[in-house]
Design a protein around this motif. Structure first.
Motif, PDB file in Angstrom:
ATOM      1  N   HIS A 192       0.854  -1.189   0.000  1.00  0.00           N
ATOM      2  CA  HIS A 192       0.000   0.000   0.000  1.00  0.00           C
ATOM      3  C   HIS A 192       0.888   1.237   0.000  1.00  0.00           C
ATOM      4  CE1 HIS A 192       0.722   1.406   4.110  1.00  0.00           C
ATOM      5  NE2 HIS A 192       0.338   0.260   4.633  1.00  0.00           N
TER       6      HIS A 192
ATOM      7  N   GLU B 144       0.879  -1.910  -6.036  1.00  0.00           N
ATOM      8  CA  GLU B 144       0.601  -0.944  -4.976  1.00  0.00           C
ATOM      9  C   GLU B 144      -0.901  -0.641  -4.942  1.00  0.00           C
ATOM     10  OE1 GLU B 144       2.596   0.422  -2.775  1.00  0.00           O
ATOM     11  OE2 GLU B 144       4.653   0.285  -3.558  1.00  0.00           O
ATOM     12  N   LEU B 145      -1.494  -0.700  -3.758  1.00  0.00           N
ATOM     13  CA  LEU B 145      -2.866  -0.251  -3.565  1.00  0.00           C
ATOM     14  C   LEU B 145      -2.814   1.092  -2.847  1.00  0.00           C
ATOM     15  CD1 LEU B 145      -4.516  -3.562  -2.266  1.00  0.00           C
ATOM     16  CD2 LEU B 145      -4.407  -2.720  -4.619  1.00  0.00           C
ATOM     17  N   GLU B 146      -3.509   2.073  -3.367  1.00  0.00           N
ATOM     18  CA  GLU B 146      -3.510   3.380  -2.715  1.00  0.00           C
ATOM     19  C   GLU B 146      -4.245   3.263  -1.380  1.00  0.00           C
ATOM     20  OE1 GLU B 146      -4.405   8.063  -3.767  1.00  0.00           O
ATOM     21  OE2 GLU B 146      -5.467   6.496  -4.874  1.00  0.00           O
ATOM     22  N   GLY B 147      -3.522   3.491  -0.308  1.00  0.00           N
ATOM     23  CA  GLY B 147      -4.078   3.350   1.028  1.00  0.00           C
ATOM     24  C   GLY B 147      -2.995   3.519   2.067  1.00  0.00           C
TER      25      GLY B 147
ATOM     26  N   PHE C  97      -9.634  -0.860   2.292  1.00  0.00           N
ATOM     27  CA  PHE C  97      -9.508  -0.564   0.879  1.00  0.00           C
ATOM     28  C   PHE C  97     -10.896  -0.513   0.240  1.00  0.00           C
ATOM     29  CE2 PHE C  97      -5.424  -2.452   2.050  1.00  0.00           C
ATOM     30  CZ  PHE C  97      -4.547  -1.493   1.545  1.00  0.00           C
TER      31      PHE C  97
ATOM     32  N   ASP D 293       2.903  -3.296   5.214  1.00  0.00           N
ATOM     33  CA  ASP D 293       1.854  -3.285   4.177  1.00  0.00           C
ATOM     34  C   ASP D 293       1.698  -4.661   3.513  1.00  0.00           C
ATOM     35  OD1 ASP D 293       4.518  -2.585   3.273  1.00  0.00           O
ATOM     36  OD2 ASP D 293       3.683  -2.146   1.303  1.00  0.00           O
ATOM     37  N   PRO D 294       0.489  -4.936   3.019  1.00  0.00           N
ATOM     38  CA  PRO D 294      -0.661  -4.045   2.876  1.00  0.00           C
ATOM     39  C   PRO D 294      -1.455  -3.792   4.148  1.00  0.00           C
ATOM     40  CG  PRO D 294      -1.246  -6.215   2.059  1.00  0.00           C
ATOM     41  CD  PRO D 294       0.218  -6.269   2.404  1.00  0.00           C
TER      42      PRO D 294
END
Length: 272
Positions: free
Chosen positions: A113, A198-201, A207, A244-245
């Motif tokens: 993230h 990558e996850l935006e967070g 999420f 992360d995540p």
């Protein structure tokens, strides 16, 4: 004398009648064949374009178009091309990459993230900051935190924004600089053999459903190109450095919706 006048008047009326009749017939002829001497307008040929995936040429009107790229089918749009790029992703190439070791193909997907500035994606569109960061174009004066990371050279293969937008920075054939010092099941240097997502967070916020949907769409695309992929979080391969995540990534949901085999999730389904 009067008879001659009547005769002349009759001849004149007959002349006018005959002339009018010819004009009517000529008008009808033009209606059926307007401008018969004018050459028909040439039909211009339709422009041809090339499928980004298979390089076949096709009429532009029949192509699937995404970001000014052309594809001959939805299958090719939603696939990895010969250069390692996903057609349905936005392409934002990063300089922070290099070639994989010889004869090494990715067999691991690492989920991360990221949020720039940290945890401010709720009130600020941080997606562009992330793009700028991965492209070494981040304005260090835009936020105090950016001064701390100004010298870092980082990238990932993919970013999934809070709205579910998929962005690709590095070809899957190359190494992105996402894992750092890491080890997966005894194998060091995970960048060599992994794909980073990558996850935006921020790890402190659930999420978005749109992000899971985008992830669920991406995973089969990767699996179609790279057999027997395994999956881990950044915290699994760098436990002393990374978290992360995070707890809010739902591994059970991920496994159920992607149908990834449990044996390819060596760290299990527990949130961590």
């Amino acid at each position: 004398m009067f008879k001659w006048l009547l005769l002349l008047a009759g001849a004149y009326l007959f002349y006018r009648w005959l002339k009018g009749k010819k004009q009517i017939q000529a008008g009808r002829g033009e209606a059926h064949n307007p401008r018969p001497n004018k050459a028909p307008k040439a039909i211009e040929p339709e422009g041809m374009v090339q499928c980004q995936h298979c390089k076949v040429h096709l009429p532009k009107s029949e192509a699937k178009i995404f970001e000014e790229r052309f594809y001959c089918s939805k299958e090719h749009l939603n696939a990895i091309d010969q250069q390692g790029w996903v057609g349905s992703a936005k392409w934002r190439p990063s300089p922070n990459q290099d070639v994989r070791p010889e004869n090494i193909s990715p067999d691991l997907v690492v989920i991360h993230h990221i949020s720039l500035p940290p945890s401010e994606f709720r009130s600020t569109n941080s997606s562009q900051y992330i793009i700028d960061f991965f492209q070494n174009q981040l304005d260090s004066t835009a936020h105090p935190y950016f001064e701390e990371i100004a010298g870092q050279k980082v990238s990932s293969h993919f970013l999934i924004t809070r709205t579910g937008e998929l962005i690709q920075f590095v070809s899957t054939q190359n190494k992105a600089w996402h894992a750092g010092v890491s080890s997966f099941m005894g194998r060091e240097k995970c960048n060599d053999f992994s794909i980073g997502i990558e996850l935006e967070g921020d790890g402190e916020t659930p999420f978005e459903e749109a992000q899971y949907q985008a992830l669920n769409k991406l995973i089969p695309i990767l699996e179609a190109c790279y057999a027997n992929l395994q999956f881990a979080g950044h915290s699994d391969i760098a436990p002393d450095r990374k978290t992360d995540p995070g707890m809010y990534f739902d591994w059970k949901k991920f496994q159920k919706e992607t149908n990834v085999s449990l044996k390819n999730l060596p760290y299990g389904l527990t949130s961590r």
